[in-house]
Design a protein around this motif. Structure first.
Motif, PDB file in Angstrom:
ATOM      1  N   GLU A  30       9.511  -8.009  -4.361  1.00  0.00           N
ATOM      2  CA  GLU A  30       9.557  -6.572  -4.050  1.00  0.00           C
ATOM      3  C   GLU A  30       8.995  -6.285  -2.667  1.00  0.00           C
ATOM      4  O   GLU A  30       9.538  -5.451  -1.924  1.00  0.00           O
ATOM      5  CB  GLU A  30       8.776  -5.798  -5.113  1.00  0.00           C
ATOM      6  CG  GLU A  30       9.436  -5.812  -6.478  1.00  0.00           C
ATOM      7  CD  GLU A  30       8.510  -5.357  -7.590  1.00  0.00           C
ATOM      8  OE1 GLU A  30       9.011  -5.018  -8.671  1.00  0.00           O
ATOM      9  OE2 GLU A  30       7.266  -5.366  -7.386  1.00  0.00           O
ATOM     10  N   SER A  31       7.932  -6.983  -2.305  1.00  0.00           N
ATOM     11  CA  SER A  31       7.346  -6.805  -0.972  1.00  0.00           C
ATOM     12  C   SER A  31       8.318  -7.241   0.118  1.00  0.00           C
ATOM     13  O   SER A  31       8.386  -6.623   1.187  1.00  0.00           O
ATOM     14  CB  SER A  31       6.045  -7.602  -0.860  1.00  0.00           C
ATOM     15  OG  SER A  31       5.075  -7.120  -1.766  1.00  0.00           O
ATOM     16  N   GLU A  55       9.283   5.008   3.137  1.00  0.00           N
ATOM     17  CA  GLU A  55       8.552   3.913   2.514  1.00  0.00           C
ATOM     18  C   GLU A  55       9.296   3.476   1.263  1.00  0.00           C
ATOM     19  O   GLU A  55      10.105   4.239   0.715  1.00  0.00           O
ATOM     20  CB  GLU A  55       7.119   4.311   2.175  1.00  0.00           C
ATOM     21  CG  GLU A  55       7.000   5.500   1.238  1.00  0.00           C
ATOM     22  CD  GLU A  55       5.555   5.838   0.944  1.00  0.00           C
ATOM     23  OE1 GLU A  55       4.675   4.993   1.230  1.00  0.00           O
ATOM     24  OE2 GLU A  55       5.288   6.938   0.413  1.00  0.00           O
ATOM     25  N   PHE A  56       9.009   2.260   0.814  1.00  0.00           N
ATOM     26  CA  PHE A  56       9.773   1.673  -0.275  1.00  0.00           C
ATOM     27  C   PHE A  56       8.817   1.187  -1.353  1.00  0.00           C
ATOM     28  O   PHE A  56       8.298   0.070  -1.288  1.00  0.00           O
ATOM     29  CB  PHE A  56      10.663   0.548   0.260  1.00  0.00           C
ATOM     30  CG  PHE A  56      11.625   1.011   1.309  1.00  0.00           C
ATOM     31  CD1 PHE A  56      12.856   1.546   0.957  1.00  0.00           C
ATOM     32  CD2 PHE A  56      11.275   0.970   2.656  1.00  0.00           C
ATOM     33  CE1 PHE A  56      13.732   2.015   1.936  1.00  0.00           C
ATOM     34  CE2 PHE A  56      12.148   1.431   3.636  1.00  0.00           C
ATOM     35  CZ  PHE A  56      13.380   1.956   3.272  1.00  0.00           C
ATOM     36  N   LEU A  57       8.599   2.071  -2.331  1.00  0.00           N
ATOM     37  CA  LEU A  57       7.739   1.745  -3.445  1.00  0.00           C
ATOM     38  C   LEU A  57       8.527   0.967  -4.500  1.00  0.00           C
ATOM     39  O   LEU A  57       9.731   0.738  -4.358  1.00  0.00           O
ATOM     40  CB  LEU A  57       7.150   3.022  -4.034  1.00  0.00           C
ATOM     41  CG  LEU A  57       6.383   3.912  -3.041  1.00  0.00           C
ATOM     42  CD1 LEU A  57       5.871   5.172  -3.716  1.00  0.00           C
ATOM     43  CD2 LEU A  57       5.237   3.144  -2.377  1.00  0.00           C
ATOM     44  N   LYS A  58       7.845   0.569  -5.558  1.00  0.00           N
ATOM     45  CA  LYS A  58       8.466  -0.292  -6.560  1.00  0.00           C
ATOM     46  C   LYS A  58       9.762   0.297  -7.113  1.00  0.00           C
ATOM     47  O   LYS A  58      10.786  -0.397  -7.202  1.00  0.00           O
ATOM     48  CB  LYS A  58       7.464  -0.548  -7.690  1.00  0.00           C
ATOM     49  CG  LYS A  58       7.944  -1.520  -8.758  1.00  0.00           C
ATOM     50  CD  LYS A  58       6.920  -1.685  -9.860  1.00  0.00           C
ATOM     51  CE  LYS A  58       5.760  -2.545  -9.408  1.00  0.00           C
ATOM     52  NZ  LYS A  58       6.110  -4.005  -9.447  1.00  0.00           N
ATOM     53  N   ALA A  59       9.760   1.568  -7.482  1.00  0.00           N
ATOM     54  CA  ALA A  59      10.958   2.188  -8.048  1.00  0.00           C
ATOM     55  C   ALA A  59      12.094   2.231  -7.027  1.00  0.00           C
ATOM     56  O   ALA A  59      13.261   2.015  -7.372  1.00  0.00           O
ATOM     57  CB  ALA A  59      10.639   3.599  -8.538  1.00  0.00           C
ATOM     58  N   LEU A  86      17.351   0.207  -5.088  1.00  0.00           N
ATOM     59  CA  LEU A  86      18.171  -0.333  -4.002  1.00  0.00           C
ATOM     60  C   LEU A  86      18.699  -1.722  -4.340  1.00  0.00           C
ATOM     61  O   LEU A  86      19.839  -2.067  -3.993  1.00  0.00           O
ATOM     62  CB  LEU A  86      17.360  -0.377  -2.706  1.00  0.00           C
ATOM     63  CG  LEU A  86      16.980   0.984  -2.107  1.00  0.00           C
ATOM     64  CD1 LEU A  86      16.021   0.803  -0.934  1.00  0.00           C
ATOM     65  CD2 LEU A  86      18.213   1.751  -1.671  1.00  0.00           C
ATOM     66  N   ALA A  87      17.883  -2.530  -5.005  1.00  0.00           N
ATOM     67  CA  ALA A  87      18.311  -3.888  -5.347  1.00  0.00           C
ATOM     68  C   ALA A  87      19.506  -3.861  -6.293  1.00  0.00           C
ATOM     69  O   ALA A  87      20.434  -4.680  -6.164  1.00  0.00           O
ATOM     70  CB  ALA A  87      17.155  -4.661  -5.976  1.00  0.00           C
ATOM     71  N   ALA A 111      18.910  -9.848  -4.398  1.00  0.00           N
ATOM     72  CA  ALA A 111      19.259 -10.647  -5.574  1.00  0.00           C
ATOM     73  C   ALA A 111      18.011 -11.071  -6.339  1.00  0.00           C
ATOM     74  O   ALA A 111      17.993 -11.056  -7.576  1.00  0.00           O
ATOM     75  CB  ALA A 111      20.068 -11.874  -5.159  1.00  0.00           C
ATOM     76  N   ARG A 112      16.966 -11.442  -5.617  1.00  0.00           N
ATOM     77  CA  ARG A 112      15.739 -11.869  -6.286  1.00  0.00           C
ATOM     78  C   ARG A 112      15.087 -10.713  -7.043  1.00  0.00           C
ATOM     79  O   ARG A 112      14.573 -10.902  -8.147  1.00  0.00           O
ATOM     80  CB  ARG A 112      14.781 -12.463  -5.257  1.00  0.00           C
ATOM     81  CG  ARG A 112      15.226 -13.842  -4.779  1.00  0.00           C
ATOM     82  CD  ARG A 112      14.407 -14.352  -3.620  1.00  0.00           C
ATOM     83  NE  ARG A 112      14.812 -15.713  -3.260  1.00  0.00           N
ATOM     84  CZ  ARG A 112      14.499 -16.320  -2.141  1.00  0.00           C
ATOM     85  NH1 ARG A 112      13.759 -15.685  -1.230  1.00  0.00           N
ATOM     86  NH2 ARG A 112      14.909 -17.559  -1.908  1.00  0.00           N
TER      87      ARG A 112
END
Length: 401
Positions: A29-30, A60-64, A69-70, A100-101
């Motif tokens: 995620e990071s 910013e790109f938090l977990k959700a 996006l993934a 993908a990961r």
């Protein structure tokens, strides 16, 4: 990641949830957050697919956000080959692989029941084929115990496999497995939806958004490479082969499912007992669907083996191949069963082939909630959120949809 590290991460996350703490992002995620920050500054690929317009609505790109996006990414590979910061550049921007990961992680994290999420890491080609073999053997032994080995070889079934396994017995075997698979997938995507909805405007899905999302799903819109020329596969050349193989597989599966559903209506509503032959509608749907499914999965197998190593997560390849193999085996054994059934001289092979087909179908249903099938469900949910979000004002006034 080793099994011990995975267990430690799972234990840490469970403890954080119990204490009401915010779960820290995983390494995958990071990496997506890092890559998206670079892409947000560059924006060369803004028109390639739904990921990049959605990206421009965020600072910013938090977990959700990362999970959303993934699953919005279709892994066409176009952005990797277009990127000036892709490996071997020191920025090492690889959007398809990073996404993908995280997708694989979301399938695990949102699995229901959660304890079965570990199956995503073990549901590979070997396990899939071993499960088919085990279930085939189980069915063959069950038939032999009921009627002796002659029930499997040499006994004329009258071209009717219900003489070996009665219809009600088949329903009793398959209905619970299928219903559990539907429930598990529904519960998994429900958790995903609950988490990403607030991060994607929080608005409810409108009819217009649902219609556009359905259009995108049914056409596989984002497997066009962003410009209609198709995906990249083993190199930077564009090809529509991957999109066509996905279409053959997707619609082949739907036709086979429609054939089974219609046969169920025939049996229970009209009393028209199977098996059916041409030109009955269930047989037409099943024959066309089975042939389409075989062609599509054969093409996807070839493409998967030839895919550029930077365009995906190598750890998920066994899971991908296992799912492709199960779909191919279900279609091939189903068509072979029909051909053998209408060939009088081939009666002795009918029982064993029936056991193989039923074993493959049962294995597909059993692994469906914890395999590659989940990506279609999660991606549809992400597209619904995307088509809802883009109808809302951009919160940061940047970018365009």
């Amino acid at each position: 990641m080793s099994s011990l590290e995975a267990l430690q991460e799972l234990t840490r996350d469970a403890r954080a949830l119990a204490l009401g703490e915010v779960i820290p992002p995983s390494a995958a995620e990071s990496e997506v957050a890092r890559v998206m920050q670079i892409c947000n500054a560059c924006r060369y690929c803004e028109g390639f697919c739904a990921v990049f317009p959605a990206m421009t609505r965020r600072l910013e790109f938090l977990k959700a956000d990362v999970h959303y996006l993934a699953n919005l990414c279709h892994n066409c590979g176009a952005c990797l080959h277009a990127c000036q910061y892709a490996p071997p550049h020191e920025f090492a921007v690889n959007v398809p692989q990073a996404m993908a990961r995280v997708r694989g992680q979301t399938y695990h994290d949102y699995a229901w029941p959660l304890a079965l999420g570990q199956l995503y890491k073990r549901n590979g080609l070997t396990l899939s084929l071993a499960l088919v073999a085990a279930l085939t053997l189980f069915l063959a032994l069950a038939a032999a115990l009921k009627g002796g080995w002659g029930a499997l070889w040499g006994v004329d079934l009258g071209a009717n496999f219900y003489h070996l396994f009665p219809h009600n017995l088949m329903v009793g075997l398959f209905a619970p497995i299928f219903l559990f698979a539907v429930l598990a997938l529904a519960m998994g995507v429900r958790g995903f939806w609950r988490d990403v909805k607030p991060a994607t405007s929080g608005a409810d899905v409108s009819d217009a958004a649902a219609s556009e999302a359905a259009h995108d799903v049914l056409r596989l819109k984002y497997l066009d490479g962003g410009h209609g020329d198709g995906c990249n596969n083993e190199d930077d050349a564009f090809s529509l082969t991957r999109r066509r193989c996905h279409h053959l597989t997707f619609y082949g599966f739907l036709l086979c499912f429609a054939a089974t559903s219609l046969a169920t209506v025939y049996h229970y509503a009209f009393g028209w007992v199977a098996p059916y032959d041409l030109p009955s509608l269930p047989k037409i749907l099943g024959a066309v669907g089975g042939a389409s499914l075989m062609l599509g999965t054969a093409g996807l197998w070839r493409l998967n083996l030839r895919r550029h190593p930077l365009q995906g997560d190598a750890a998920q390849k066994p899971m991908d191949l296992g799912f492709i193999a199960l779909l191919f085996l279900v279609a091939a054994s189903g068509l072979a069963l029909w051909l053998v059934r209408i060939t009088p001289a081939a009666t002795p092979a009918l029982a064993l082939l029936l056991c193989l087909h039923l074993g493959a179908v049962m294995a597909l249903f059993a692994t469906m909630p914890y395999g590659k099938f989940a990506h279609g469900i999660f991606r549809t949910a992400a597209l619904l959120r995307h088509n809802t979000e883009k109808r809302r004002p951009n919160p940061i006034g940047l970018g365009s949809d």
